[in-house]
Design an enzyme around this catalytic site. Structure first.
Site, PDB file in Angstrom:
ATOM      1  N   CYS A  24     -33.880  28.428  12.081  1.00 29.76           N
ATOM      2  CA  CYS A  24     -34.331  29.805  12.255  1.00 29.76           C
ATOM      3  C   CYS A  24     -33.560  30.722  11.311  1.00 29.76           C
ATOM      4  O   CYS A  24     -32.619  30.313  10.626  1.00 29.76           O
ATOM      5  CB  CYS A  24     -34.121  30.245  13.700  1.00 29.76           C
ATOM      6  SG  CYS A  24     -32.377  30.282  14.192  1.00 29.76           S
ATOM      7  N   HIS A  42     -23.454  31.721  17.687  1.00 29.71           N
ATOM      8  CA  HIS A  42     -23.625  31.965  19.122  1.00 29.71           C
ATOM      9  C   HIS A  42     -22.935  33.234  19.601  1.00 29.71           C
ATOM     10  O   HIS A  42     -23.171  33.684  20.730  1.00 29.71           O
ATOM     11  CB  HIS A  42     -23.075  30.780  19.923  1.00 29.71           C
ATOM     12  CG  HIS A  42     -23.654  29.464  19.517  1.00 29.71           C
ATOM     13  ND1 HIS A  42     -22.988  28.575  18.706  1.00 29.71           N
ATOM     14  CD2 HIS A  42     -24.850  28.893  19.777  1.00 29.71           C
ATOM     15  CE1 HIS A  42     -23.744  27.509  18.502  1.00 29.71           C
ATOM     16  NE2 HIS A  42     -24.882  27.678  19.137  1.00 29.71           N
ATOM     17  N   HIS A  80     -22.272  27.568  28.000  1.00 31.35           N
ATOM     18  CA  HIS A  80     -22.775  27.625  26.625  1.00 31.35           C
ATOM     19  C   HIS A  80     -22.118  28.814  25.928  1.00 31.35           C
ATOM     20  O   HIS A  80     -22.023  29.907  26.494  1.00 31.35           O
ATOM     21  CB  HIS A  80     -24.293  27.791  26.629  1.00 31.35           C
ATOM     22  CG  HIS A  80     -24.924  27.651  25.278  1.00 31.35           C
ATOM     23  ND1 HIS A  80     -24.859  28.639  24.321  1.00 31.35           N
ATOM     24  CD2 HIS A  80     -25.622  26.632  24.713  1.00 31.35           C
ATOM     25  CE1 HIS A  80     -25.505  28.241  23.238  1.00 31.35           C
ATOM     26  NE2 HIS A  80     -25.970  27.019  23.445  1.00 31.35           N
ATOM     27  N   GLU A  93     -23.000  30.931  23.644  1.00 39.94           N
ATOM     28  CA  GLU A  93     -23.785  32.166  23.550  1.00 39.94           C
ATOM     29  C   GLU A  93     -23.808  32.902  24.884  1.00 39.94           C
ATOM     30  O   GLU A  93     -23.638  34.126  24.936  1.00 39.94           O
ATOM     31  CB  GLU A  93     -25.220  31.866  23.111  1.00 39.94           C
ATOM     32  CG  GLU A  93     -26.074  33.126  23.043  1.00 39.94           C
ATOM     33  CD  GLU A  93     -27.561  32.869  22.907  1.00 39.94           C
ATOM     34  OE1 GLU A  93     -28.355  33.667  23.467  1.00 39.94           O
ATOM     35  OE2 GLU A  93     -27.942  31.891  22.250  1.00 39.94           O
ATOM     36  N   THR A 121     -30.985  33.466  24.145  1.00 39.82           N
ATOM     37  CA  THR A 121     -32.049  33.560  23.142  1.00 39.82           C
ATOM     38  C   THR A 121     -32.899  32.306  23.044  1.00 39.82           C
ATOM     39  O   THR A 121     -34.036  32.360  22.573  1.00 39.82           O
ATOM     40  CB  THR A 121     -31.457  33.854  21.750  1.00 39.82           C
ATOM     41  OG1 THR A 121     -30.516  32.828  21.404  1.00 39.82           O
ATOM     42  CG2 THR A 121     -30.772  35.211  21.734  1.00 39.82           C
ATOM     43  N   CYS A 146     -35.543  34.885  21.455  1.00 39.94           N
ATOM     44  CA  CYS A 146     -35.923  35.247  20.091  1.00 39.94           C
ATOM     45  C   CYS A 146     -37.327  34.733  19.779  1.00 39.94           C
ATOM     46  O   CYS A 146     -37.798  33.749  20.349  1.00 39.94           O
ATOM     47  CB  CYS A 146     -34.900  34.742  19.074  1.00 39.94           C
ATOM     48  SG  CYS A 146     -35.036  33.003  18.649  1.00 39.94           S
ATOM     49  N   SER A 159     -27.395  20.907  21.483  1.00 42.26           N
ATOM     50  CA  SER A 159     -28.173  22.107  21.196  1.00 42.26           C
ATOM     51  C   SER A 159     -29.090  22.444  22.363  1.00 42.26           C
ATOM     52  O   SER A 159     -29.981  21.663  22.705  1.00 42.26           O
ATOM     53  CB  SER A 159     -29.011  21.898  19.924  1.00 42.26           C
ATOM     54  OG  SER A 159     -30.016  22.876  19.803  1.00 42.26           O
ATOM     55  N   ASN A 203     -31.440  24.792  22.566  1.00 44.72           N
ATOM     56  CA  ASN A 203     -32.844  25.023  22.220  1.00 44.72           C
ATOM     57  C   ASN A 203     -33.561  23.719  21.908  1.00 44.72           C
ATOM     58  O   ASN A 203     -34.735  23.560  22.225  1.00 44.72           O
ATOM     59  CB  ASN A 203     -32.952  26.027  21.067  1.00 44.72           C
ATOM     60  CG  ASN A 203     -32.672  25.440  19.708  1.00 44.72           C
ATOM     61  OD1 ASN A 203     -33.541  24.858  19.079  1.00 44.72           O
ATOM     62  ND2 ASN A 203     -31.443  25.576  19.241  1.00 44.72           N
ATOM     63  N   SER A 220     -31.470  24.716  14.833  1.00 47.04           N
ATOM     64  CA  SER A 220     -30.293  24.417  14.013  1.00 47.04           C
ATOM     65  C   SER A 220     -30.527  23.227  13.083  1.00 47.04           C
ATOM     66  O   SER A 220     -29.567  22.667  12.551  1.00 47.04           O
ATOM     67  CB  SER A 220     -29.083  24.136  14.918  1.00 47.04           C
ATOM     68  OG  SER A 220     -28.708  25.293  15.629  1.00 47.04           O
TER      69      SER A 220
END
Length: 284
Positions: A16, A76, A126, A128, A163, A191, A219, A221, A263
């Site tokens: 991204c 993050h 996490h 973030e 996100t 996002c 990860s 996401n 990522s």
């Protein structure tokens, strides 16, 4: 697997804007000759982190570990306390925090300042999520509606979200909160790239006989992408590198779909695509 198997990459997949921006910042800093360290892994992609380390970009856990170097704040984000520590450490600081994560920080700060009880929808632990919660002292972190059972929330609740979370998870938590508080305000900080990747992955998984999801096992996401794909296509495999691929995964498949987490750089997707096609040719 037949050589006639169709191999399709999701329309929206891979690195991204926030990841590309962070990698560009770090590589440019390293090329300038500076001694560069990231505060924690820059992104949740072990192969990319190892590649950066091979180029002299180290990973530290404290701003004070490498005096005199350039310190990069990871995508993050970090808590305000860590930001202050970094600023006071005497090193040059590059802030590679994803702009979408910054939006979550600002929303949490605003809710807290206005007297809302802040709920962060995301995975506790996490980086973030911990960074976002740090911008709203006393914030509650939940990653499912069930985690609200038996807890007390304030009369006025402000909700922000990791996100990379799914919209379904956010909706379920908000629905539960509506029955617990007098006022619930939500800033949807998922996002756009995450939403697009999830939608594209779900569509492709529904059309495919097997799916490959590329990205770090650490990860969030990518893990969510794998879960989404698995719901539509049980033959879903989450991998980090092309070396993990096995021909039997695709036996009898008319179509194999490939997607990748935020990522995952293009070269990793290309390597997996080439390997899947090679396996197809071998089986044919």
């Amino acid at each position: 697997m037949s050589k006639h198997t169709k191999v399709v990459v999701a329309q929206s997949a891979g690195a991204c804007y926030g990841v590309e921006r962070a990698l560009r910042m770090v590589r440019e800093a390293a090329q300038s000759g500076a001694q560069v360290h990231t505060l924690g892994p820059l992104i949740h992609n072990p192969q990319v982190v190892a590649e950066l380390e091979a180029k002299g970009v180290g990973v530290v856990e404290s701003p004070h570990q490498q005096p005199g170097s350039t310190l990069v704040l990871r995508t993050h984000g970090v808590t305000p306390e860590v930001e202050r520590d970094a600023a006071a450490s005497g090193v040059k600081v590059l802030d590679a925090t994803c702009p979408y994560v910054k939006k979550a920080h600002m929303a949490a700060e605003r809710f807290s300042r206005e007297g809302y009880h802040v709920v962060v929808v995301g995975e506790k632990g996490h980086p973030e999520v911990e960074g976002t919660a740090g911008h709203a002292p006393g914030a509650m972190i939940v990653n499912s509606a069930d985690q609200l059972d038996g807890v007390q929330v304030g009369r006025r609740v402000g909700v922000v979200v990791q996100t990379t979370q799914t919209k379904a998870c956010l909706d379920q938590v908000v629905c539960r909160l509506l029955g617990m508080a007098e006022e619930v305000r939500v800033v949807n900080t998922i996002c756009d790239a995450t939403s697009e990747r999830q939608a594209a992955a779900a569509q492709l998984a529904g059309e495919s006989d097997a799916m490959v999801v590329i990205g770090g096992r650490n990860s969030a996401n990518t893990t969510h992408l794998a879960d989404i794909c698995r719901a539509a296509c049980p033959r879903t495999h989450h991998i980090e590198t092309a070396d993990e691929l096995q021909a039997q995964w695709f036996a009898g498949a008319a179509q194999v779909g490939i997607t990748a987490g935020a990522s995952t750089p293009p070269e990793q997707i290309d390597a997996v695509l080439a390997r899947v096609r090679a396996l197809c040719d071998e089986e044919g």
